[in-house]
Design an enzyme around this catalytic site. Sequence first.
Site, short mmCIF file in Angstrom:
data_model
loop_
_atom_site.label_atom_id
_atom_site.label_comp_id
_atom_site.label_asym_id
_atom_site.label_seq_id
_atom_site.Cartn_x
_atom_site.Cartn_y
_atom_site.Cartn_z
N LYS A 204 0.81 -1.22 0.00
CA LYS A 204 0.00 0.00 0.00
C LYS A 204 0.85 1.26 0.00
O LYS A 204 2.05 1.25 0.21
CB LYS A 204 -0.98 -0.03 1.17
CG LYS A 204 -2.11 -1.02 0.92
CD LYS A 204 -3.22 -0.95 1.95
CE LYS A 204 -4.37 -1.87 1.53
NZ LYS A 204 -5.44 -1.88 2.55
N ARG A 244 -3.03 -10.08 5.09
CA ARG A 244 -3.50 -10.23 3.71
C ARG A 244 -2.41 -9.67 2.80
O ARG A 244 -2.12 -8.48 2.84
CB ARG A 244 -4.81 -9.46 3.53
CG ARG A 244 -5.42 -9.55 2.13
CD ARG A 244 -6.70 -8.71 2.08
NE ARG A 244 -7.36 -8.81 0.79
CZ ARG A 244 -7.08 -8.06 -0.27
NH1 ARG A 244 -6.09 -7.16 -0.20
NH2 ARG A 244 -7.74 -8.21 -1.41
#
Length: 265
Positions: A204, A244
């Site tokens: 991210k 994740r």
Amino acid sequence: MGVVNVTPGSFSDGGRWFDAGAAVKHGLDLVAEGADLVDVGGESTRPGAPRVDEAEELRRVVPVVRDLAAEGVRVSVDTMRAAVAARAVDAGAVLVNDVSGGLADPAMVPAVAACGVPFVVMHWRGFSEGMNRRAAYGDVIAEVVAELRARIEAVVADGIPPERLVVDPGLGFAKRAEHDLALVAQLAEVCALGRPVLVAGSRKRFLGHVLADPDGTPPPAHGRDAVTAALSALAAHQGAWAVRVHDVRATADAVRVALAVASAR
């Protein structure tokens, strides 16, 4: 939790697994690399992403879930739509991962309650197209924890037993880099909610911010896997239930080391 994005415009993989056959093969590869769950999603939630219609999301997701489940893979479905969640569970999914925590579709919580599978409640302040405007906090830890607690209470009141809930602090969703880093640093506050915690920080923007060149240029998404593994080890050390990630092997190794160190105390 390994990620399979069945989308043409994912920030992390640029649509490499948009074809159903390629997506299934990728899911099986992730399991071989150490994934315990494979999270299949057909709608991008990157900042600014437009929504895909329900029929298209179903077309993308259900065949991949069905074929992976037929191979014995434990599959979760990443969706904000009740109809997609229900069809995916019918196809073999064992968990529903809703980044809106049931807020995007009022039918989601009753549908998951009826399905009888675990449900991920993520911290969410609105859809991707406007999320950056909602990244305003006085105390990000206190506010995220309070909003998650309120959402847990609402979901339980609507029929999902608390023992079937997983919480996710929502890294990258309506948060700036400093918010994401603070949440990772104080993940124990999220764990104190008493539910298993999923951490989804793989590749991210806040990791790109940490690794940026002196001129501020971040590495591309696929260049953030090593730091994702480091983040995963930190999350495991603080008690996360799952992480994740896109690159499973490196993260699985990092988590094993973190747990081995913890057990040697």
